[in-house]
Write an enzyme that holds these catalytic residues in place. Structure first.
Site, PDB file in Angstrom:
ATOM      1  CD  GLU A 146      -1.971   1.939  -1.548  1.00 13.56           C
ATOM      2  OE1 GLU A 146      -3.142   2.052  -1.141  1.00 13.56           O
ATOM      3  OE2 GLU A 146      -1.288   0.903  -1.398  1.00 13.56           O
ATOM      4  CG  HIS A 205      -6.213   0.196  -3.591  1.00 15.02           C
ATOM      5  ND1 HIS A 205      -5.198   0.070  -2.654  1.00 15.02           N
ATOM      6  CD2 HIS A 205      -6.185  -0.952  -4.320  1.00 15.02           C
ATOM      7  CE1 HIS A 205      -4.590  -1.088  -2.825  1.00 15.02           C
ATOM      8  NE2 HIS A 205      -5.166  -1.721  -3.832  1.00 15.02           N
ATOM      9  CD  GLU A 240      -6.552  -1.536   0.271  1.00 16.86           C
ATOM     10  OE1 GLU A 240      -5.478  -2.150   0.346  1.00 16.86           O
ATOM     11  OE2 GLU A 240      -6.618  -0.300   0.123  1.00 16.86           O
TER      12      GLU A 240
END
Length: 289
Positions: A146, A205, A240
């Site tokens: 990420e 995300h 998220e």
């Protein structure tokens, strides 16, 4: 494309009650997948999770951020070894649950560093991730790193930096994980980085600039979803969001979640599911224009 939700939308803990709630609520909101944060992997009930996932017909992925005691960029070989052991445990958990993705800040501690990453630290992390990627491939699991903002790592803060780090790792079983919340801080726009990362994009995300309701902040979701459409991306897309209404003490302190940005998980999640699916569909109709 699997549309998912992060489990912390529904629960701040993942013992029997919290895990059950998160999985059932994710299904009820209409998602295809739940992302479970493995903040305490050695005490996580993987068999319970596997049974609940099967009962609710959900796919699963897992994520985590390393800390000072498991930092793969550390100069202390014992710390690096501890991080590698923990990530091996996480891979075993993902495999037991039937998942195919482990993602997050799994290359350094998730914290604000006070100096740039060192060449030796990067090399240490890349070597460990190369070994983990081989183990993951044998389990049918893909690793995605990420890209987060400058206050949460010093290794990579943009998509292009992530590509450089992937080259250092040298494994086809490791990809880039983009997050619109972090991109909104670090990138020049939300379209170009998607195309820059290209086929090496493995996980996404979706988060708003303030981590609340999608569409109520400053993230340019239209450009981002157009980028995904142009790329032909077909991997996980996971919502998220964090609020002090649902608290995990460790993560709330780490991410600075001090405000109630929402107080109804069910409404928030149902809205996010519609928002993401409508955004994907809107891009699909561009081919008709």
């Amino acid at each position: 494309m699997l549309i998912g939700a992060h489990a912390l939308v529904f629960s701040g803990s993942f013992e029997h009650e919290g895990l059950t709630r998160a999985i059932e609520k994710t299904r009820q909101a209409g998602f295809d997948l739940i992302e479970i944060p493995l903040m305490d992997p050695y005490n996580f009930d993987r068999m319970l999770a596997a049974r609940l996932l099967e009962d609710n017909g959900l796919a699963v992925s897992a994520s985590l951020g390393l800390n000072d005691s498991t930092d793969l960029t550390s100069d202390d070989p014992d710390v690096v070894a501890a991080g590698e052991r923990m990530l091996e445990e996480c891979l075993d958990i993902v495999h037991a649950m039937g998942g195919r993705n482990l993602c997050g800040v799994i290359y350094s501690a998730m914290k604000k560093y006070m100096a740039p990453a060192t060449a030796s630290g990067r090399a240490s992390s890349a070597a460990a991730l190369g070994r983990l990627a081989s183990r993951a491939e044998g389990l049918g699991i893909h690793l995605s790193l990420e890209v987060v903002n400058r206050y949460e790592t010093n290794v990579m803060n943009t998509g292009r930096q992530a590509l450089d780090f992937l080259d250092e790792i040298g494994s086809s079983n490791v990809s880039v994980h983009l997050d619109t919340y972090h991109m909104n801080i670090e990138e020049s726009d939300l379209y170009t980085p998607v195309l820059d990362v290209g086929e090496r994009l493995g996980y996404v995300h979706i988060g708003e600039s303030h981590r609340g309701y999608l569409g109520s902040g400053t993230v340019d979701f239209g450009s981002f979803f157009r980028g995904l459409g142009r790329l032909g991306y077909d991997g996980p897309v996971v919502f998220e969001s964090f609020s002090s209404a649902v608290v995990n003490e460790d993560l709330s302190r780490m991410l600075g979640i001090w405000r109630n940005l929402w107080d109804d998980s069910d409404d928030l999640a149902a809205h996010a599911n519609r928002f993401i699916r409508d955004s994907v569909r809107a891009v699909e109709t561009i081919a008709l224009h």
